[in-house]
Design an enzyme around this catalytic site. Sequence first.
Site, PDB file in Angstrom:
ATOM      1  N   GLY A  16       0.789  -1.232   0.000  1.00 36.91           N
ATOM      2  CA  GLY A  16       0.000   0.000   0.000  1.00 36.91           C
ATOM      3  C   GLY A  16       0.817   1.276   0.000  1.00 36.91           C
ATOM      4  O   GLY A  16       0.307   2.333   0.382  1.00 36.91           O
ATOM      5  N   LYS A  34       9.187   9.333  -7.383  1.00 34.51           N
ATOM      6  CA  LYS A  34       9.473   7.893  -7.373  1.00 34.51           C
ATOM      7  C   LYS A  34      10.718   7.695  -8.222  1.00 34.51           C
ATOM      8  O   LYS A  34      10.666   7.790  -9.452  1.00 34.51           O
ATOM      9  CB  LYS A  34       8.303   7.090  -7.936  1.00 34.51           C
ATOM     10  CG  LYS A  34       8.627   5.599  -8.038  1.00 34.51           C
ATOM     11  CD  LYS A  34       7.461   4.739  -7.623  1.00 34.51           C
ATOM     12  CE  LYS A  34       7.879   3.274  -7.589  1.00 34.51           C
ATOM     13  NZ  LYS A  34       6.892   2.431  -6.936  1.00 34.51           N
ATOM     14  N   GLU A 101       8.838   7.760  -2.922  1.00 34.98           N
ATOM     15  CA  GLU A 101       8.274   6.412  -2.812  1.00 34.98           C
ATOM     16  C   GLU A 101       9.255   5.388  -3.353  1.00 34.98           C
ATOM     17  O   GLU A 101       9.744   5.505  -4.483  1.00 34.98           O
ATOM     18  CB  GLU A 101       6.946   6.294  -3.578  1.00 34.98           C
ATOM     19  CG  GLU A 101       6.335   4.910  -3.427  1.00 34.98           C
ATOM     20  CD  GLU A 101       5.049   4.701  -4.207  1.00 34.98           C
ATOM     21  OE1 GLU A 101       4.613   3.539  -4.323  1.00 34.98           O
ATOM     22  OE2 GLU A 101       4.485   5.690  -4.730  1.00 34.98           O
TER      23      GLU A 101
END
Length: 204
Positions: A16, A34, A101
């Site tokens: 998640g 990212k 991320e």
Amino acid sequence: MNNKPLFITGIGTDIGKTLISAILVEKLKCDYWKPIQSGDLENSDTMKVQALISNNESVFHPEAYRLTQPFSPHKSAVLDGITIDEKTIVAPKTANSLLIEGAGGLMVPLNNHCLIIDLIKQLNAEVILVSQNYLGSINHTLLSIEALTQRGIIIKGILFNGDENTSTEDYIISYTGISHLGRVPKLSYINKNTIIEAGKYIYL
């Protein structure tokens, strides 16, 4: 948030991280980056998060590596005929706070000598560890925390995603002393409104 970027990583794959990233980007109005996208380039994690954000302040920075195959970065890179050079992965300059991320968990390899956890150290980021309650998650969470601690990486806290298990969550927090940043319940729908609403479950 301070000047150090926040790095969102998980105790495993499909835990998640992208959902939590979207909620945090919206809540904190920070930038998103990212560094490595493996596969799904037409619907990348950057695109997924961007589609869920309502504020006009967050900037979405391009990936350092866009790999065409949906595998671990080191394998995807080989299939694309390249080698990931971690030294070229430099955080984008921004006056805003930055959320990064990761790809998969901490021990995911980027090449034959560098793991995601090494990249976190290189980027001098603080970690938010995303956990989930399932049989074995205590083990996975504690191992992740131990690995981060051994490398001197600051852990901002743990975020739980999905169904509640107070026994598991209480044990992890009690044993580690790491801050409990909240738990995002399973969302019936994922859209801009539910992303905004979910921010209330995170204490940051």
